[in-house]
Design an enzyme around this catalytic site. Structure first.
Site, PDB file in Angstrom:
ATOM      1  N   PHE A 114     -58.635  15.059 -26.181  1.00 37.90           N
ATOM      2  CA  PHE A 114     -59.690  14.585 -27.332  1.00 37.90           C
ATOM      3  C   PHE A 114     -60.008  15.087 -29.101  1.00 37.90           C
ATOM      4  CE2 PHE A 114     -62.321  18.603 -29.275  1.00 37.90           C
ATOM      5  CZ  PHE A 114     -61.319  19.370 -29.040  1.00 37.90           C
ATOM      6  N   LYS A 115     -59.157  15.200 -29.686  1.00 40.44           N
ATOM      7  CA  LYS A 115     -58.396  15.833 -30.996  1.00 40.44           C
ATOM      8  C   LYS A 115     -58.584  14.667 -32.138  1.00 40.44           C
ATOM      9  CE  LYS A 115     -57.520  20.647 -31.251  1.00 40.44           C
ATOM     10  NZ  LYS A 115     -57.449  20.425 -29.320  1.00 40.44           N
ATOM     11  N   ASP A 116     -57.951  13.253 -31.152  1.00 39.02           N
ATOM     12  CA  ASP A 116     -58.077  11.759 -31.687  1.00 39.02           C
ATOM     13  C   ASP A 116     -59.336  11.527 -32.435  1.00 39.02           C
ATOM     14  OD1 ASP A 116     -56.137  11.394 -31.387  1.00 39.02           O
ATOM     15  OD2 ASP A 116     -56.085  10.860 -29.416  1.00 39.02           O
ATOM     16  N   LEU A 119     -59.792  13.690 -35.544  1.00 35.72           N
ATOM     17  CA  LEU A 119     -58.477  13.762 -36.977  1.00 35.72           C
ATOM     18  C   LEU A 119     -58.378  11.941 -37.104  1.00 35.72           C
ATOM     19  CD1 LEU A 119     -55.844  16.679 -35.251  1.00 35.72           C
ATOM     20  CD2 LEU A 119     -57.871  15.593 -38.037  1.00 35.72           C
TER      21      LEU A 119
END
Ligand code: PLP
Length: 475
Positions: A114-116, A119
């Site tokens: 989920f960090k995409d 970011l």
């Protein structure tokens, strides 16, 4: 929308513009930035978002936070680009699990976690702000897995950014390592350090503390306390709530939690007016947050390895943003509380504050056995294969939902193929590998390795960072 630091005790506190918040990450007084007030989404605003695409919802939700730094047309274009490469047209699809439970899949970006979602957008924002100022930055960070690869994917190829990610040699998974070391872009440097994750983090802190180095390289970070990341994460809460009937219908979320960043984004969605009636904080055996909600005491423990490594955290740094809310915006009390936590290992919280916190959140702990059991149970019931982090969310959602008539959304924060061993243990077979990960497993790696030495790492960064070359030429 200007920003304030959670520790700025001056009256009135300094109002910081969004571009400084983006670039600095951490405020100069050590505090975290928060918008001076919450922009609102009215019932009519939420109704207007029905049937809209993820990009359209992102535009509506995030624009008020930008403080006019990016022109609206430009921002629309950046959002479209940030999510163009996701492998599901819905970007964050909702899947029914039965009984009013839903899974929101947040693993359709380039690194399958989920960090995409944040970011990819933050990478674009950095580039834009740097172009406006004709400046260059050197981003440095330490990673134990998902953050480093998502940050690299967000910045790879950016003309004005060089990124150096330190990871502990031999201590991250092959897929995680390869997602960093197979990126061919010249501005990307993933460096194996002979040491632990803490050693990597200490090196990063030491580089930031080295004033001439920090200045020459124009150092920056995109770690989990950066407000812009939280801002981008608000979007998928709004999208899910609207899809499930907001504003008329309330919704709950269960968030597998490490640093409290993702939970705080959910809390912001609620503050903005999204009808979120329950937020469940799901932790693994590293349960500082769950213990806090159970006992009223936030006391540091030691980090133990689990099947959900991205949640193996004992100090939830983003909790300070909620602590500021608990302290009614008293920055002096926040600063003193955090200092006491550092010194004694316990965060001072009054009985009344604990009650307020329990009204806002419920918490649950799911250990490794519970994680494996949930992967199996969900697979048996629905055929869906969960990764260990997502399984913790689903198990906690089932254990803690207060209102059975409430749609409860558990966040799926990573693709199961990133954690194949745990999946195999749970269901006896390996998860399917998406094409982008299969590709990463085939590509050649570029994996320089350095000793755990500040001088060696600084030397390396000075050699390869283009900001250093500009600074050298100017002086
Ligand atoms: C980072 C991460 C988390 C924890 O998110 P926080 O914002 O730190 O609470 C959970 N699951 C996965 C897969 C992650 O990468």
């Amino acid at each position: 929308m200007p920003y304030l630091s959670t520790r700025d005790r001056r009256q009135p506190p300094e109002r910081v513009p969004f571009d400084a918040v983006l670039r600095d990450g951490l405020a100069h007084d050590g505090g975290l930035y928060l918008p001076a007030e919450w922009p609102k989404l009215s019932a009519a605003d939420l109704t207007a978002l029905r049937g809209k695409s993820y990009a359209e919802i992102a535009l509506r939700v995030t624009t008020p936070f930008l403080d006019g730094i990016v022109a609206p047309k430009q921002w629309e274009k950046m959002i479209a680009e940030a999510y163009a490469d996701f492998d599901d047209p819905e970007i964050a699809p909702l899947k029914p699990l039965g009984d009013g439970f839903w899974l929101e899949e947040l693993f359709h970006g380039p690194t399958l976690a989920f960090k995409d979602y944040a970011l990819q957008l933050v990478g674009k924002l950095f580039e834009y702000v740097l172009e406006e100022r004709r400046a260059r930055v050197t981003i440095i960070g330490a990673t134990s897995g998902d953050t480093g690869s998502a940050a690299i994917a967000g910045c790879s190829g950016a003309a004005l950014v060089d990124i150096f990610m330190l990871y502990p040699k031999g201590r991250i998974s092959e897929a995680q390592r390869r997602q960093m070391t197979t990126v061919a872009a010249e501005n990307v440097h993933a460096i194996a350090i002979d040491g632990t994750f803490d050693d990597c983090q200490d090196l990063v802190k030491a580089m930031f503390a080295d004033a001439p180095f920090r200045r020459d390289l124009n150092l920056s970070a995109v770690n989990s306390i950066n407000w812009a990341r939280i801002m981008a994460q608000i979007v998928y809460y709004v999208a899910a709530a609207v899809a499930l009937g907001a504003p008329e219908r309330k919704v709950g979320f269960t968030v597998p939690t490490g640093n409290f960043g993702n939970v705080f984004a959910c809390q912001v969605a609620r503050r903005m007016g999204v009808p979120i009636s329950e937020i469940v904080i799901a932790t693994n055996r590293n349960d500082i947050l769950t213990r806090f909600f159970e006992t009223g005491r936030m006391t540091m423990g030691t980090v133990e390895a689990s099947l959900s490594p991205s949640m193996d955290i004992q100090v939830a740094s983003n909790f300070e943003r909620f602590y500021f809310e608990l302290k009614h915006g008293d920055a002096g009390a926040v600063g003193e509380g955090v200092a006491a936590f550092r010194k004694t290992g316990t965060l001072p919280v009054t009985e009344a504050e604990w009650k307020t916190a329990r009204d806002a959140f419920t918490a649950a702990r799911v250990d490794d056995d519970g994680t494996l059991a949930e992967i199996k149970a969900t697979h048996d019931a629905t055929g869906i294969v969960l990764d260990p982090h997502s399984a913790i969310a689903v198990a906690a959602a089932k254990a803690k939902r207060r209102d059975p008539n409430l749609p409860m959304v558990a966040l799926a924060t990573a693709h199961p193929a990133k954690f194949p061993e745990a999946v195999k243990r749970a269901i006896g077979k390996l998860p399917e590998v998406p094409e982008r990960l299969a590709q990463v497993m085939r590509l050649a790696e570029r994996a320089p390795s350095l000793p755990n030495s500040l001088a060696a790492v600084e030397d390396y960064v000075r050699t390869y960072a283009r900001a250093a070359q500009t600074a050298g030429a100017a002086s």
